[in-house]
Design an enzyme around this catalytic site. Structure first.
Site, short mmCIF file in Angstrom:
data_model
loop_
_atom_site.label_atom_id
_atom_site.label_comp_id
_atom_site.label_asym_id
_atom_site.label_seq_id
_atom_site.Cartn_x
_atom_site.Cartn_y
_atom_site.Cartn_z
N LYS A 1 0.80 -1.15 -0.09
CA LYS A 1 0.14 0.16 0.08
C LYS A 1 1.03 1.28 0.11
O LYS A 1 2.04 1.22 0.33
CB LYS A 1 -1.12 -0.15 1.07
CG LYS A 1 -0.17 -0.10 2.56
CD LYS A 1 -1.05 -0.67 3.72
CE LYS A 1 -0.12 -0.64 5.09
NZ LYS A 1 -0.83 -1.27 6.24
N MET B 1 12.18 24.70 2.22
CA MET B 1 11.52 23.69 1.57
C MET B 1 12.01 22.81 0.65
O MET B 1 11.47 21.66 0.51
CB MET B 1 10.34 24.60 0.96
CG MET B 1 9.10 23.78 0.40
SD MET B 1 8.01 24.89 -0.52
CE MET B 1 7.37 25.83 0.64
N ARG C 1 -9.78 -0.88 14.72
CA ARG C 1 -9.76 -0.07 13.55
C ARG C 1 -10.64 -0.75 12.64
O ARG C 1 -12.04 -0.87 12.73
CB ARG C 1 -8.54 -0.16 12.97
CG ARG C 1 -7.61 1.30 13.00
CD ARG C 1 -6.25 0.94 12.61
NE ARG C 1 -5.99 -0.14 11.54
CZ ARG C 1 -4.77 -0.19 11.03
NH1 ARG C 1 -3.74 0.55 11.41
NH2 ARG C 1 -4.42 -1.10 10.26
N TYR D 1 16.96 30.42 7.61
CA TYR D 1 15.84 31.17 7.98
C TYR D 1 15.92 31.36 9.45
O TYR D 1 16.32 30.36 10.34
CB TYR D 1 14.47 30.49 7.98
CG TYR D 1 14.02 30.50 6.59
CD1 TYR D 1 13.84 31.79 5.82
CD2 TYR D 1 13.85 29.51 5.61
CE1 TYR D 1 13.51 32.05 4.52
CE2 TYR D 1 13.41 29.43 4.49
CZ TYR D 1 13.13 30.68 3.94
OH TYR D 1 12.78 30.87 2.58
C1 LIG Z 1 -0.13 -2.32 6.60
C2 LIG Z 1 -0.71 -3.56 7.01
C3 LIG Z 1 0.24 -4.59 7.21
C4 LIG Z 1 1.73 -4.58 7.06
O1 LIG Z 1 2.05 -4.08 8.36
P1 LIG Z 1 3.58 -3.88 8.65
O2 LIG Z 1 3.76 -3.27 10.22
O3 LIG Z 1 3.95 -2.56 7.85
O4 LIG Z 1 4.41 -5.00 8.45
C5 LIG Z 1 -0.20 -6.11 7.41
N1 LIG Z 1 -1.70 -5.95 7.75
C6 LIG Z 1 -2.70 -4.90 7.42
C7 LIG Z 1 -4.02 -5.19 7.63
C8 LIG Z 1 -2.11 -3.71 7.12
O5 LIG Z 1 -3.00 -2.57 7.05
#
Ligand SMILES: *Cc1c(COP(=O)(O)O)cnc(C)c1O
Length: 348
Positions: free
Chosen positions: A39, A299, A133, A249
């Site tokens: 992701k 920046m 979650r 700055y």
């Molecule tokens: C992002 C995610 C992972 C991976 O987690 P890491 O801590 O980066 O290894 C696994 N399962 C779910 C549901 C996630 O959202």
């Protein structure tokens, strides 16, 4: 149109290290197979740079969060291997899933209903065992609507796998309690840190993300996982300043003696946040040589002390100290944040 010159920022991906990390996490998963969390553009490192390597190293299941992430991935792997963690939350998302063939992770009874309404098909199911979650709450797993689902993987997500403490065992027990309620082909619980918790947490499929990309999710992984992301920035200008002159700055740094400094093409817009030099002890690297940061991060620029690297010239490159465990300590950012904030001006 003239060709656009190469940018003054490079993010080198060590694909050998990435493949190594996948294979090690797969090995540590024991009888379970490791999938890959990809992701957020492979945690900022680049889908096109990382996914072919993960695929060729053996990964067969790929996790993204959003439907908008599917197309880039489907270029490299079969749509049916892509799992969308946010699930199909409305008719448009469910229709898109059906059309493209990517697999939703069903997180709620509402999502189960939507998926059933478009005709269902293969899906994963997330149960929430304490992180609060996404996912069905344990009482919901007995809802009859779930009987209509064709579930590949039944999964849950650990809240504190990077820590020792009773929560991991509590979530493991809660997950085991749900297993019989929902027919499934496979089970999955462990993220990167969960892989290091050992065989009890591995089930059939693990879901590492961070440690694929070089993150040390738990101390057990320190000597196993290799750094993958190597950001570099170009030197824009070199200048000599006199004792008493200031830099940047708010003139936060004042020179105690005459010195040579370098202006580097790297700023907070690139994800190099001011926190890197909040305590005045930040640095860039020229090989092993430290180039102390001077003053505030701007920046698009940062200034460093070139006293220890007189050979450096305008147009040369310097490295960011991106060994993630150390960088996290330096910046008080998490290893996850350090990867995902690397801006899109880096040539990947
Ligand atoms: C992002 C995610 C992972 C991976 O987690 P890491 O801590 O980066 O290894 C696994 N399962 C779910 C549901 C996630 O959202």
């Amino acid at each position: 149109m003239a060709e656009v010159p190469a940018p003054p920022l490079k993010l080198r991906i060590d694909t050998d290290a990435l493949a190594h990390n996948y294979r090690e996490l797969d090995r540590l998963s024991g009888a379970a197979k490791a999938g890959a969390a990809v992701k957020a553009n492979c945690y900022g490192l680049g889908v096109d740079q990382c996914v072919p390597t993960l695929r060729d190293a053996g990964a067969e299941i790929f996790y993204v969060a959003h439907w908008s992430e599917v197309a880039a991935l489907a270029f490299h792997v079969p749509a049916s291997s892509i799992r969308v963690l946010h699930g199909a939350g409305n008719a448009a998302e469910a229709a898109f899933a059906k059309a493209i063939g990517a697999v939703p992770v069903i997180n709620s009874l509402h999502q189960a209903k939507i998926w059933t309404q478009v005709g269902g098909g293969l899906c994963d199911v997330m149960v929430d065992t304490g992180i609060n979650r996404l996912g069905l709450s344990p009482p919901e797993v007995n809802d009859p609507i779930l009987n209509n689902l064709d579930v590949d993987c039944l999964m849950s997500h650990l809240a504190s796998a990077d820590e020792d403490g009773e929560m991991n065992a509590r979530q493991l027990a809660a997950f085991k309690d749900c297993i019989t309620a929902i027919p499934h082909q496979r089970l999955s619980l462990a993220n990167s840190a969960g892989v290091a918790l050992g065989g009890d947490f591995a089930f059939d499929l693990t879901r590492p993300g961070l440690s694929l990309y070089g993150g040390i999710a738990r101390p057990e992984l320190k000597d196993v996982i290799r750094q993958v992301a190597f950001p570099e920035a170009a030197i824009l200008q070199k200048r000599n300043i006199k004792a008493g002159e200031s830099v940047g700055y708010n003139a936060e740094f004042a020179a105690a003696c005459d010195m040579t400094i370098g202006v580097v093409s790297l700023g907070y817009a690139d994800g190099f946040l001011r926190t890197w030099n909040l305590k005045g002890d930040g640095f860039l690297l020229h090989g092993e040589t430290r180039l102390p940061l001077l003053g505030k991060v701007s920046m698009d620029m940062i200034v460093a002390d070139f006293t220890n690297a007189p050979d450096l010239q305008e147009g040369d490159w310097v490295s960011l100290p991106y060994s993630l465990q150390n960088a996290a300590q330096q910046t008080a950012l998490s290893q996850y944040e350090l990867l995902t904030i690397l801006g899109n001006r880096f040539e990947r």
